[in-house]
Enzyme design. Structure first.
Site, short mmCIF file in Angstrom:
data_model
loop_
_atom_site.label_atom_id
_atom_site.label_comp_id
_atom_site.label_asym_id
_atom_site.label_seq_id
_atom_site.Cartn_x
_atom_site.Cartn_y
_atom_site.Cartn_z
N LYS A 53 -3.60 33.23 56.42
CA LYS A 53 -2.34 32.82 55.78
C LYS A 53 -1.94 33.84 54.73
CE LYS A 53 -3.15 27.90 56.67
NZ LYS A 53 -3.47 26.57 56.16
N GLN A 97 -5.74 23.68 50.89
CA GLN A 97 -6.39 23.75 52.20
C GLN A 97 -7.29 22.53 52.41
OE1 GLN A 97 -5.61 25.99 54.52
NE2 GLN A 97 -7.06 25.20 56.01
N ASP A 120 3.49 22.49 53.47
CA ASP A 120 2.66 21.94 54.55
C ASP A 120 3.31 20.70 55.18
OD1 ASP A 120 0.29 23.09 55.48
OD2 ASP A 120 -0.83 22.53 53.68
N1 GUN Z 1 -6.54 22.27 57.48
C1 GUN Z 1 -6.36 22.36 58.80
N2 GUN Z 1 -5.06 22.56 59.09
C2 GUN Z 1 -4.40 22.61 57.90
C3 GUN Z 1 -3.05 22.81 57.54
O1 GUN Z 1 -2.14 22.97 58.38
N3 GUN Z 1 -2.79 22.79 56.21
C4 GUN Z 1 -3.75 22.61 55.28
N4 GUN Z 1 -3.39 22.60 54.00
N5 GUN Z 1 -5.02 22.42 55.59
C5 GUN Z 1 -5.34 22.43 56.90
#
Ligand code: GUN
Length: 289
Positions: A53, A97, A120
């Protein structure tokens, strides 16, 4: 029939090219989109996702701010940081996350993130928006799936879509988005009896169950579109999805690979939401002047 492979890296590259243009337009107004990424603990999968990311942010000109906390962090410290980031002008998106260590109440963390910076799409306000069909930040993975289908010219209206997996991050928002596009949606999950009786009806099958080889050719309709959201690491280190890719490719019309399918799209839609957030904030600020 041999399926055409939907190349998530190529579709992502097209979207990112457009995003760079939008980032340049913001730069001309002295705005640099900013994404804050909060990581707690050292989950190996999270480490890989977060690295991807942050690298992707740099690729399109988004500023990223990374904050790491130890596994035994006090949730209060993370909540305080989120409150601080909510007020920062240079931060347009905040991402925590997941998963988080057990001392964290995920719902409390997610509702502390300002709905205006919830790139998100996990805040209840944005989830509610999704239910009524006008969310500001659609969650990145299902949003990426919709973009991929659009890119391939797959119409959704009136189609039978089966979603396998009912998680808050993928399955449920996926189903809501597909309903918004007038598809007929069925959601299956771990307790569904005789999964094949549902999957066989799907014109479009979206699988997000986290089980390698869950979907085999006998379970799909000839010519179906198969979207594999699963990411599983096999004991030999190989990365696979939830679909028997080789077998199902012989029967489907379109299929996403793992890796190189939905994964890159998830990251791209995070960038997309962050740029959109910076544009919204900039437009609102211009109106106030
Ligand atoms: N953990 C697994 N997928 C995601 C996501 O799309 N966003 C976040 N913040 N954590 C995750």
């Amino acid at each position: 029939m041999t399926a055409k492979i939907i190349n998530g890296v190529a579709v992502s590259a097209e979207i990112r090219k457009d995003l760079k243009v939008r980032v340049e337009a913001l730069a001309a107004q002295r705005v640099v989109p900013g994404l804050a990424v909060i990581v707690v603990g050292n989950n190996p999968a999270s480490a890989v996702y977060v690295r991807n990311k942050i690298k992707a942010c740099a690729d399109v000109g988004i500023h990223s701010f990374r904050y790491d906390f130890p596994t035994d962090a006090d949730p209060r410290a993370v909540l305080d940081l989120i409150s601080e980031l909510n007020d920062r002008e240079d931060v347009h998106g905040i991402l925590v996350q997941l998963p988080l260590p057990p001392q964290f109440a995920i719902s409390e963390i997610l509702r502390t993130i300002s709905a205006d910076k919830d790139v998100d799409g996990f805040h209840l306000y944005n989830v509610g928006g999704l239910v009524v069909g006008n969310t500001v930040f659609p969650p990145c993975t299902p949003y990426g799936v919709v973009k991929m289908l659009e890119h391939e010219g797959v119409a959704l209206e009136g189609k039978n879509v089966v979603v396998v997996g009912a998680s808050n991050i993928v399955g449920k928002p996926m189903a809501l988005m597909l309903m918004q596009h007038d598809a007929t949606v069925c959601i299956c999950h771990a307790k569904t009896r005789d999964l094949a009786q549902f999957t066989i009806l799907a014109d479009i099958l979206v699988v997000a169950a986290g089980k390698p080889n869950l979907i085999v050719p006998q379970m799909i309709k000839t010519g179906a579109v198969v979207i594999d959201v699963g990411i599983n690491r096999l004991p030999d280190g190989k990365l696979v999805g939830d679909v028997d890719f080789a077998g199902v490719s012989e029967k489907a019309s379109l299929i996403t690979p793992v890796p190189g399918g939905v994964g890159p799209m998830t990251v791209t839609m995070l960038l997309y939401n962050t740029v959109a957030s910076a544009e919204r904030r900039n437009a609102a600020a211009s109106l106030r002047q």
